[in-house]
Motif scaffolding. Structure first.
Motif, PDB file in Angstrom:
ATOM      1  N   ASN A 176       0.811  -1.225   0.000  1.00  0.00           N
ATOM      2  CA  ASN A 176       0.000   0.000   0.000  1.00  0.00           C
ATOM      3  C   ASN A 176       0.840   1.268   0.000  1.00  0.00           C
ATOM      4  N   THR A 177       1.869   1.332   0.841  1.00  0.00           N
ATOM      5  CA  THR A 177       2.677   2.556   0.926  1.00  0.00           C
ATOM      6  C   THR A 177       3.420   2.823  -0.387  1.00  0.00           C
ATOM      7  N   SER A 178       3.952   1.785  -0.993  1.00  0.00           N
ATOM      8  CA  SER A 178       4.635   1.947  -2.286  1.00  0.00           C
ATOM      9  C   SER A 178       3.641   2.331  -3.375  1.00  0.00           C
ATOM     10  N   PHE A 179       2.445   1.742  -3.347  1.00  0.00           N
ATOM     11  CA  PHE A 179       1.431   2.068  -4.352  1.00  0.00           C
ATOM     12  C   PHE A 179       1.021   3.538  -4.241  1.00  0.00           C
ATOM     13  N   GLU A 180       0.871   4.030  -3.023  1.00  0.00           N
ATOM     14  CA  GLU A 180       0.535   5.442  -2.818  1.00  0.00           C
ATOM     15  C   GLU A 180       1.639   6.348  -3.346  1.00  0.00           C
ATOM     16  N   GLU A 181       2.888   5.970  -3.133  1.00  0.00           N
ATOM     17  CA  GLU A 181       4.022   6.759  -3.624  1.00  0.00           C
ATOM     18  C   GLU A 181       4.048   6.787  -5.159  1.00  0.00           C
ATOM     19  N   VAL A 182       3.780   5.640  -5.775  1.00  0.00           N
ATOM     20  CA  VAL A 182       3.727   5.553  -7.235  1.00  0.00           C
ATOM     21  C   VAL A 182       2.611   6.449  -7.774  1.00  0.00           C
ATOM     22  N   CYS A 183       1.430   6.375  -7.155  1.00  0.00           N
ATOM     23  CA  CYS A 183       0.297   7.196  -7.611  1.00  0.00           C
ATOM     24  C   CYS A 183       0.590   8.682  -7.455  1.00  0.00           C
ATOM     25  N   ALA A 184       1.267   9.067  -6.377  1.00  0.00           N
ATOM     26  CA  ALA A 184       1.622  10.471  -6.168  1.00  0.00           C
ATOM     27  C   ALA A 184       2.610  10.943  -7.240  1.00  0.00           C
ATOM     28  N   CYS A 185       3.570  10.104  -7.585  1.00  0.00           N
ATOM     29  CA  CYS A 185       4.538  10.460  -8.632  1.00  0.00           C
ATOM     30  C   CYS A 185       3.857  10.578  -9.985  1.00  0.00           C
ATOM     31  N   LEU A 186       2.986   9.626 -10.295  1.00  0.00           N
ATOM     32  CA  LEU A 186       2.248   9.679 -11.560  1.00  0.00           C
ATOM     33  C   LEU A 186       1.383  10.935 -11.626  1.00  0.00           C
ATOM     34  N   ASN A 187       0.796  11.307 -10.524  1.00  0.00           N
ATOM     35  CA  ASN A 187      -0.046  12.509 -10.489  1.00  0.00           C
ATOM     36  C   ASN A 187       0.774  13.780 -10.732  1.00  0.00           C
ATOM     37  N   GLN A 188       2.034  13.792 -10.330  1.00  0.00           N
ATOM     38  CA  GLN A 188       2.902  14.937 -10.637  1.00  0.00           C
ATOM     39  C   GLN A 188       3.066  15.107 -12.148  1.00  0.00           C
ATOM     40  N   ILE A 189       3.024  13.994 -12.861  1.00  0.00           N
ATOM     41  CA  ILE A 189       3.224  14.035 -14.305  1.00  0.00           C
ATOM     42  C   ILE A 189       1.931  14.393 -15.039  1.00  0.00           C
ATOM     43  N   ILE A 190       0.833  13.713 -14.691  1.00  0.00           N
ATOM     44  CA  ILE A 190      -0.404  13.920 -15.459  1.00  0.00           C
ATOM     45  C   ILE A 190      -1.417  14.822 -14.758  1.00  0.00           C
ATOM     46  N   GLN A 191      -1.198  15.156 -13.510  1.00  0.00           N
ATOM     47  CA  GLN A 191      -1.992  16.112 -12.731  1.00  0.00           C
ATOM     48  C   GLN A 191      -3.495  15.874 -12.828  1.00  0.00           C
ATOM     49  N   LEU A 192      -3.907  14.658 -12.453  1.00  0.00           N
ATOM     50  CA  LEU A 192      -5.331  14.330 -12.435  1.00  0.00           C
ATOM     51  C   LEU A 192      -6.037  14.861 -11.184  1.00  0.00           C
ATOM     52  N   ALA A 193      -5.331  14.866 -10.084  1.00  0.00           N
ATOM     53  CA  ALA A 193      -5.976  15.298  -8.835  1.00  0.00           C
ATOM     54  C   ALA A 193      -5.241  16.465  -8.216  1.00  0.00           C
TER      55      ALA A 193
END
Length: 129
Positions: free
Chosen positions: A112-129
């Motif tokens: 879970n913690t790694s998945f949250e970190e991955v999602c946060a990094c991806l969001n920096q790129i595509i800025q969905l949220a």
């Protein structure tokens, strides 16, 4: 007798969000990954089942990713060398998992913690949220 048969039937495997699977990335072009690699599934199971597509991120143990700000180190893999595995957040992909004969990876699911970190990094790129 019918009830016993129903209880022994297996539900077919369908990748779900946060699963790590094997996927064949061929054919590839340019700097895209090729061959069979681990892949982190981002899309939910219901989408994956209905469409035969998965949306996710490739994973690699290539050491040059240590300095890549979009590659998230998610742990060590391998029996002998214990290489660091990276999720490549800058390479979101969609694959037909059925046609490419995807299968579960021995790591099964990202923590879970790694998945949250991955999602946060991806969001920096595509800025969905």
């Amino acid at each position: 007798m019918v009830a016993a048969n129903l209880s022994t039937q297996r539900v077919p495997w369908v990748p779900q969000r946060q699963d790590i699977i094997w996927i064949d990335c061929n054919p590839q072009a340019g700097r895209e990954m090729r061959d069979i690699h681990p892949f982190l599934v981002l899309s939910p199971r219901i989408f994956n089942d209905k469409t035969s597509l998965i949306i996710g991120l490739p994973m690699t143990t290539a050491t040059y990713n240590v300095d890549n700000p979009f590659a998230i180190a998610v742990g060590r893999v391998g029996r002998k060398e214990q290489k660091i595995s990276y999720v490549l957040c800058h390479q979101p992909k969609s694959f037909d998992w059925r046609v490419r004969k995807a299968r579960p990876h021995p790591l099964k699911k990202l923590a879970n913690t790694s998945f949250e970190e991955v999602c946060a990094c991806l969001n920096q790129i595509i800025q969905l949220a």
